[in-house]
Scaffold this motif. Sequence first.
Motif, PDB file in Angstrom:
ATOM      1  N   ASP A 116       0.829  -1.205   0.000  1.00 30.90           N
ATOM      2  CA  ASP A 116       0.000   0.000   0.000  1.00 30.90           C
ATOM      3  C   ASP A 116       0.866   1.259   0.000  1.00 30.90           C
ATOM      4  OD1 ASP A 116      -2.628   1.427   0.388  1.00 30.90           O
ATOM      5  OD2 ASP A 116      -1.606   2.017   2.255  1.00 30.90           O
ATOM      6  N   LEU A 117       1.939   1.254   0.777  1.00 33.08           N
ATOM      7  CA  LEU A 117       2.865   2.397   0.816  1.00 33.08           C
ATOM      8  C   LEU A 117       3.395   2.681  -0.587  1.00 33.08           C
ATOM      9  CD1 LEU A 117       5.693   2.953   3.401  1.00 33.08           C
ATOM     10  CD2 LEU A 117       6.115   3.240   0.992  1.00 33.08           C
ATOM     11  N   ILE A 118       3.833   1.647  -1.297  1.00 36.26           N
ATOM     12  CA  ILE A 118       4.359   1.813  -2.657  1.00 36.26           C
ATOM     13  C   ILE A 118       3.269   2.347  -3.588  1.00 36.26           C
ATOM     14  CG2 ILE A 118       5.268   0.574  -4.678  1.00 36.26           C
ATOM     15  CD1 ILE A 118       7.364   0.957  -2.443  1.00 36.26           C
ATOM     16  N   ALA A 119       2.062   1.823  -3.470  1.00 40.75           N
ATOM     17  CA  ALA A 119       0.956   2.282  -4.324  1.00 40.75           C
ATOM     18  C   ALA A 119       0.641   3.754  -4.062  1.00 40.75           C
ATOM     19  CB  ALA A 119      -0.280   1.420  -4.091  1.00 40.75           C
ATOM     20  N   ARG A 120       0.616   4.140  -2.799  1.00 43.68           N
ATOM     21  CA  ARG A 120       0.331   5.543  -2.466  1.00 43.68           C
ATOM     22  C   ARG A 120       1.454   6.465  -2.900  1.00 43.68           C
ATOM     23  NH1 ARG A 120       0.119   6.636   2.593  1.00 43.68           N
ATOM     24  NH2 ARG A 120       0.880   4.669   3.408  1.00 43.68           N
ATOM     25  N   ALA A 121       2.698   6.005  -2.763  1.00 39.90           N
ATOM     26  CA  ALA A 121       3.843   6.804  -3.228  1.00 39.90           C
ATOM     27  C   ALA A 121       3.764   7.000  -4.744  1.00 39.90           C
ATOM     28  CB  ALA A 121       5.152   6.124  -2.840  1.00 39.90           C
ATOM     29  N   THR A 122       3.346   5.968  -5.448  1.00 38.42           N
ATOM     30  CA  THR A 122       3.204   6.062  -6.907  1.00 38.42           C
ATOM     31  C   THR A 122       2.149   7.102  -7.268  1.00 38.42           C
ATOM     32  OG1 THR A 122       3.872   3.746  -7.149  1.00 38.42           O
ATOM     33  CG2 THR A 122       2.714   4.753  -9.003  1.00 38.42           C
ATOM     34  N   ARG A 123       1.003   7.046  -6.603  1.00 35.38           N
ATOM     35  CA  ARG A 123      -0.074   8.024  -6.865  1.00 35.38           C
ATOM     36  C   ARG A 123       0.375   9.452  -6.532  1.00 35.38           C
ATOM     37  NH1 ARG A 123      -3.301   4.170  -4.395  1.00 35.38           N
ATOM     38  NH2 ARG A 123      -3.423   5.390  -2.487  1.00 35.38           N
ATOM     39  N   ALA A 124       1.128   9.593  -5.454  1.00 34.98           N
ATOM     40  CA  ALA A 124       1.563  10.920  -5.008  1.00 34.98           C
ATOM     41  C   ALA A 124       2.811  11.403  -5.741  1.00 34.98           C
ATOM     42  CB  ALA A 124       1.819  10.903  -3.499  1.00 34.98           C
ATOM     43  N   LYS A 125       3.348  10.556  -6.635  1.00 37.58           N
ATOM     44  CA  LYS A 125       4.556  10.892  -7.391  1.00 37.58           C
ATOM     45  C   LYS A 125       5.732  11.221  -6.463  1.00 37.58           C
ATOM     46  CE  LYS A 125       2.197  12.422 -11.588  1.00 37.58           C
ATOM     47  NZ  LYS A 125       1.085  11.554 -11.444  1.00 37.58           N
ATOM     48  N   VAL A 126       5.891  10.385  -5.449  1.00 40.90           N
ATOM     49  CA  VAL A 126       6.965  10.525  -4.469  1.00 40.90           C
ATOM     50  C   VAL A 126       8.096   9.566  -4.853  1.00 40.90           C
ATOM     51  CG1 VAL A 126       7.603  10.124  -2.053  1.00 40.90           C
ATOM     52  CG2 VAL A 126       5.418  11.198  -2.606  1.00 40.90           C
ATOM     53  N   GLY A 178       7.050  -3.441  -8.588  1.00 38.75           N
ATOM     54  CA  GLY A 178       6.674  -2.082  -8.981  1.00 38.75           C
ATOM     55  C   GLY A 178       7.336  -0.996  -8.166  1.00 38.75           C
ATOM     56  N   SER A 179       8.122  -1.395  -7.161  1.00 40.64           N
ATOM     57  CA  SER A 179       8.757  -0.398  -6.295  1.00 40.64           C
ATOM     58  C   SER A 179       9.767   0.456  -7.047  1.00 40.64           C
ATOM     59  CB  SER A 179       9.420  -1.068  -5.098  1.00 40.64           C
ATOM     60  OG  SER A 179      10.423  -1.982  -5.521  1.00 40.64           O
ATOM     61  N   SER A 180      10.265  -0.023  -8.175  1.00 39.53           N
ATOM     62  CA  SER A 180      11.254   0.765  -8.922  1.00 39.53           C
ATOM     63  C   SER A 180      10.681   2.082  -9.411  1.00 39.53           C
ATOM     64  CB  SER A 180      11.812  -0.039 -10.102  1.00 39.53           C
ATOM     65  OG  SER A 180      10.767  -0.379 -10.993  1.00 39.53           O
ATOM     66  N   ALA A 181       9.374   2.208  -9.439  1.00 41.32           N
ATOM     67  CA  ALA A 181       8.746   3.471  -9.834  1.00 41.32           C
ATOM     68  C   ALA A 181       8.912   4.545  -8.767  1.00 41.32           C
ATOM     69  CB  ALA A 181       7.256   3.261 -10.126  1.00 41.32           C
ATOM     70  N   VAL A 182       9.162   4.140  -7.516  1.00 43.92           N
ATOM     71  CA  VAL A 182       9.210   5.125  -6.422  1.00 43.92           C
ATOM     72  C   VAL A 182      10.430   5.009  -5.511  1.00 43.92           C
ATOM     73  CG1 VAL A 182       6.705   5.447  -6.386  1.00 43.92           C
ATOM     74  CG2 VAL A 182       7.743   3.716  -4.915  1.00 43.92           C
ATOM     75  N   VAL A 183      11.237   3.965  -5.669  1.00 45.37           N
ATOM     76  CA  VAL A 183      12.437   3.822  -4.838  1.00 45.37           C
ATOM     77  C   VAL A 183      13.641   4.112  -5.721  1.00 45.37           C
ATOM     78  CG1 VAL A 183      13.851   2.300  -3.419  1.00 45.37           C
ATOM     79  CG2 VAL A 183      11.345   2.116  -3.343  1.00 45.37           C
ATOM     80  N   ILE A 215       3.894  10.150   3.178  1.00 38.58           N
ATOM     81  CA  ILE A 215       3.199   9.973   1.900  1.00 38.58           C
ATOM     82  C   ILE A 215       1.720  10.286   2.067  1.00 38.58           C
ATOM     83  CG2 ILE A 215       2.498   8.264   0.173  1.00 38.58           C
ATOM     84  CD1 ILE A 215       5.333   6.942   0.761  1.00 38.58           C
ATOM     85  N   SER A 216       1.132   9.886   3.192  1.00 36.27           N
ATOM     86  CA  SER A 216      -0.283  10.183   3.442  1.00 36.27           C
ATOM     87  C   SER A 216      -0.546  11.680   3.456  1.00 36.27           C
ATOM     88  CB  SER A 216      -0.720   9.577   4.770  1.00 36.27           C
ATOM     89  OG  SER A 216      -0.746   8.176   4.684  1.00 36.27           O
ATOM     90  N   GLN A 217       0.374  12.442   4.007  1.00 38.56           N
ATOM     91  CA  GLN A 217       0.203  13.901   4.043  1.00 38.56           C
ATOM     92  C   GLN A 217       0.244  14.495   2.645  1.00 38.56           C
ATOM     93  OE1 GLN A 217       3.223  15.158   6.797  1.00 38.56           O
ATOM     94  NE2 GLN A 217       2.024  14.567   8.561  1.00 38.56           N
ATOM     95  N   ARG A 218       1.028  13.898   1.761  1.00 39.13           N
ATOM     96  CA  ARG A 218       1.120  14.385   0.386  1.00 39.13           C
ATOM     97  C   ARG A 218      -0.060  13.907  -0.455  1.00 39.13           C
ATOM     98  NH1 ARG A 218       6.567  15.030  -2.166  1.00 39.13           N
ATOM     99  NH2 ARG A 218       7.959  15.639  -0.503  1.00 39.13           N
TER     100      ARG A 218
END
Length: 162
Positions: free
Chosen positions: A8-18, A40-45, A157-160
């Motif tokens: 879920d953290l990775i999915a939310r980071a992806t949506r937030a473009k973090v 899919g973590s390579s999109a955000v890590v 990430i939730s704040q963003r």
Amino acid sequence: MTAVDVTDLIARATRAKVMITTAESCTGGLIVAALTDIPGSSAVVDRGFVTYSNQAKMEMLGVQAETLTAHGAVSQQVAAEMATGALTHSPATLAVSVTGIAGPGGSEFKPEGRVCFGLAQTGQDTVTETIEFGAIGRDHVRQATRDHALTLLSRAISQRDL
């Protein structure tokens, strides 16, 4: 198993473009490993800095020798410089750092289980905190540190993502 749902953290980071980076000492890469275990973590890590020695902290993250001398590696000051340095040395927008005493050992002034955390975000002040996990054993301190760092990332990430 971590307390945070890392998928879920990775999915939310992806949506937030973090884009995330880690700067790890006492965990030796456990945080970035937990993140990159997720497809899919390579999109955000972007990367993980494992800076176990003081020399590595200085060379890879720009931690100042003066800060290490004045406060020691296990300090909020060093955690802040590690998190800020991770942002500076990567294209990430969110960085978490950890430096602590996993054990066994420690001292009267810096006991086993003390871990300092830093959280840096582009355009925001770096924040730090210290958690006293206690003498719960090296593996448990490292796992608790990983889990708390993931919680810090999740909250940021939730704040963003509002």
